[in-house]
Design a protein around this motif. Structure first.
Motif, PDB file in Angstrom:
ATOM      1  N   GLU A 112     -37.587  80.706 -32.843  1.00 51.16           N
ATOM      2  CA  GLU A 112     -37.690  80.334 -34.255  1.00 51.16           C
ATOM      3  C   GLU A 112     -36.654  79.272 -34.618  1.00 51.16           C
ATOM      4  N   VAL A 113     -35.426  79.425 -34.146  1.00 48.14           N
ATOM      5  CA  VAL A 113     -34.379  78.430 -34.407  1.00 48.14           C
ATOM      6  C   VAL A 113     -34.790  77.089 -33.812  1.00 48.14           C
ATOM      7  N   GLY A 114     -35.252  77.104 -32.573  1.00 45.20           N
ATOM      8  CA  GLY A 114     -35.667  75.863 -31.918  1.00 45.20           C
ATOM      9  C   GLY A 114     -36.768  75.144 -32.674  1.00 45.20           C
ATOM     10  N   ALA A 115     -37.754  75.892 -33.147  1.00 44.28           N
ATOM     11  CA  ALA A 115     -38.851  75.282 -33.887  1.00 44.28           C
ATOM     12  C   ALA A 115     -38.372  74.719 -35.224  1.00 44.28           C
ATOM     13  N   ALA A 116     -37.525  75.466 -35.912  1.00 40.00           N
ATOM     14  CA  ALA A 116     -37.048  75.035 -37.228  1.00 40.00           C
ATOM     15  C   ALA A 116     -36.147  73.815 -37.142  1.00 40.00           C
ATOM     16  N   LEU A 117     -35.389  73.701 -36.048  1.00 42.43           N
ATOM     17  CA  LEU A 117     -34.409  72.623 -35.940  1.00 42.43           C
ATOM     18  C   LEU A 117     -34.842  71.485 -35.024  1.00 42.43           C
ATOM     19  N   ALA A 118     -36.086  71.498 -34.585  1.00 41.52           N
ATOM     20  CA  ALA A 118     -36.565  70.501 -33.618  1.00 41.52           C
ATOM     21  C   ALA A 118     -36.300  69.063 -34.057  1.00 41.52           C
ATOM     22  N   GLN A 119     -36.385  68.788 -35.342  1.00 42.72           N
ATOM     23  CA  GLN A 119     -36.179  67.426 -35.840  1.00 42.72           C
ATOM     24  C   GLN A 119     -34.881  67.290 -36.636  1.00 42.72           C
ATOM     25  N   ALA A 120     -34.076  68.349 -36.702  1.00 43.45           N
ATOM     26  CA  ALA A 120     -32.902  68.355 -37.579  1.00 43.45           C
ATOM     27  C   ALA A 120     -31.585  68.070 -36.867  1.00 43.45           C
ATOM     28  N   LEU A 121     -31.592  68.056 -35.539  1.00 41.45           N
ATOM     29  CA  LEU A 121     -30.344  67.872 -34.801  1.00 41.45           C
ATOM     30  C   LEU A 121     -30.182  66.430 -34.335  1.00 41.45           C
ATOM     31  N   ALA A 122     -28.935  65.960 -34.366  1.00 42.82           N
ATOM     32  CA  ALA A 122     -28.630  64.590 -33.949  1.00 42.82           C
ATOM     33  C   ALA A 122     -28.650  64.435 -32.437  1.00 42.82           C
ATOM     34  N   ALA A 123     -28.477  65.541 -31.720  1.00 46.61           N
ATOM     35  CA  ALA A 123     -28.450  65.540 -30.253  1.00 46.61           C
ATOM     36  C   ALA A 123     -28.843  66.929 -29.783  1.00 46.61           C
ATOM     37  N   PRO A 124     -29.222  67.068 -28.517  1.00 49.02           N
ATOM     38  CA  PRO A 124     -29.518  68.408 -28.017  1.00 49.02           C
ATOM     39  C   PRO A 124     -28.291  69.314 -28.132  1.00 49.02           C
ATOM     40  N   LEU A 125     -28.547  70.593 -28.331  1.00 49.52           N
ATOM     41  CA  LEU A 125     -27.479  71.594 -28.358  1.00 49.52           C
ATOM     42  C   LEU A 125     -26.621  71.459 -27.103  1.00 49.52           C
ATOM     43  N   HIS A 126     -25.319  71.576 -27.264  1.00 45.61           N
ATOM     44  CA  HIS A 126     -24.412  71.557 -26.114  1.00 45.61           C
ATOM     45  C   HIS A 126     -23.860  72.965 -25.940  1.00 45.61           C
ATOM     46  N   ALA A 127     -23.968  73.507 -24.728  1.00 44.98           N
ATOM     47  CA  ALA A 127     -23.457  74.849 -24.450  1.00 44.98           C
ATOM     48  C   ALA A 127     -22.410  74.780 -23.349  1.00 44.98           C
ATOM     49  N   ALA A 128     -21.264  75.385 -23.617  1.00 43.20           N
ATOM     50  CA  ALA A 128     -20.208  75.517 -22.613  1.00 43.20           C
ATOM     51  C   ALA A 128     -20.149  76.988 -22.208  1.00 43.20           C
ATOM     52  N   PHE A 129     -20.264  77.255 -20.918  1.00 43.09           N
ATOM     53  CA  PHE A 129     -20.202  78.608 -20.385  1.00 43.09           C
ATOM     54  C   PHE A 129     -18.794  78.810 -19.839  1.00 43.09           C
ATOM     55  N   LEU A 130     -18.129  79.870 -20.302  1.00 41.76           N
ATOM     56  CA  LEU A 130     -16.719  80.056 -20.001  1.00 41.76           C
ATOM     57  C   LEU A 130     -16.469  81.252 -19.090  1.00 41.76           C
ATOM     58  N   ASP A 131     -15.506  81.103 -18.186  1.00 41.36           N
ATOM     59  CA  ASP A 131     -15.008  82.204 -17.369  1.00 41.36           C
ATOM     60  C   ASP A 131     -13.652  82.606 -17.934  1.00 41.36           C
ATOM     61  N   ALA A 132     -13.495  83.869 -18.236  1.00 41.83           N
ATOM     62  CA  ALA A 132     -12.245  84.362 -18.801  1.00 41.83           C
ATOM     63  C   ALA A 132     -11.132  84.312 -17.758  1.00 41.83           C
ATOM     64  N   ILE A 133      -9.942  84.025 -18.236  1.00 42.47           N
ATOM     65  CA  ILE A 133      -8.730  84.120 -17.432  1.00 42.47           C
ATOM     66  C   ILE A 133      -7.874  85.168 -18.118  1.00 42.47           C
ATOM     67  N   PRO A 134      -8.002  86.432 -17.702  1.00 43.89           N
ATOM     68  CA  PRO A 134      -7.264  87.493 -18.378  1.00 43.89           C
ATOM     69  C   PRO A 134      -5.757  87.244 -18.320  1.00 43.89           C
ATOM     70  N   ALA A 135      -5.125  87.351 -19.474  1.00 42.96           N
ATOM     71  CA  ALA A 135      -3.685  87.161 -19.563  1.00 42.96           C
ATOM     72  C   ALA A 135      -3.181  87.901 -20.802  1.00 42.96           C
ATOM     73  N   GLY A 136      -2.008  88.460 -20.701  1.00 48.91           N
ATOM     74  CA  GLY A 136      -1.401  89.136 -21.834  1.00 48.91           C
ATOM     75  C   GLY A 136      -2.146  90.396 -22.206  1.00 48.91           C
ATOM     76  N   ASP A 137      -2.127  90.715 -23.479  1.00 52.29           N
ATOM     77  CA  ASP A 137      -2.740  91.918 -23.998  1.00 52.29           C
ATOM     78  C   ASP A 137      -4.262  91.845 -23.849  1.00 52.29           C
ATOM     79  N   PRO A 138      -4.910  92.842 -23.251  1.00 50.89           N
ATOM     80  CA  PRO A 138      -6.359  92.795 -23.043  1.00 50.89           C
ATOM     81  C   PRO A 138      -7.152  92.694 -24.352  1.00 50.89           C
ATOM     82  N   GLY A 139      -6.623  93.245 -25.430  1.00 47.16           N
ATOM     83  CA  GLY A 139      -7.347  93.210 -26.702  1.00 47.16           C
ATOM     84  C   GLY A 139      -7.299  91.876 -27.399  1.00 47.16           C
ATOM     85  N   THR A 140      -6.225  91.118 -27.179  1.00 42.12           N
ATOM     86  CA  THR A 140      -6.105  89.840 -27.860  1.00 42.12           C
ATOM     87  C   THR A 140      -6.115  88.653 -26.910  1.00 42.12           C
ATOM     88  N   GLY A 141      -6.089  88.905 -25.620  1.00 46.78           N
ATOM     89  CA  GLY A 141      -6.016  87.824 -24.648  1.00 46.78           C
ATOM     90  C   GLY A 141      -7.359  87.385 -24.099  1.00 46.78           C
TER      91      GLY A 141
END
Length: 107
Positions: A76-105
């Motif tokens: 639904e998002v793709g159909a609604a925004l097909a003509q509304a975006l200036a460029a294709p969606l950019h997605a960055a996939f991240l790998d966590a680097i655990p550091a410090g407190d597990p709840g806030t790090g």
């Protein structure tokens, strides 16, 4: 957990389409939050830029993310925004680097 997936997705609205992009993304949030494996799906706007939107996502697994990307809410998002975006969606996939407190790090 090691198999969790964090994604930062950026969408840039065409001039004059900012309201449509925001409305469409906000409308999708409840459905996405209800999807299996959704641990976080948070919509943001780049500070000082009314047309750049950033979604910070966390999924329980690659499979959950894959199902989300193929799901009804994203279709639904793709159909609604097909003509509304200036460029294709950019997605960055991240790998966590655990550091410090597990709840806030880690997202």
């Amino acid at each position: 957990m090691a198999n969790q997936v964090v994604v930062v997705a950026t969408l840039v609205a065409k001039p004059g389409q900012e309201e449509l992009v925001e409305k469409t993304l906000k409308a999708a949030v409840p459905a996405v939050h209800a999807e299996p494996g959704c641990l976080r799906y948070a919509l943001h706007r780049k500070a000082g830029d009314t047309g750049e939107f950033v979604v910070i996502e966390k999924w329980a697994s690659q499979e959950a993310l894959g199902a989300h990307l193929k799901g009804a809410a994203m279709r639904e998002v793709g159909a609604a925004l097909a003509q509304a975006l200036a460029a294709p969606l950019h997605a960055a996939f991240l790998d966590a680097i655990p550091a410090g407190d597990p709840g806030t790090g880690a997202v």
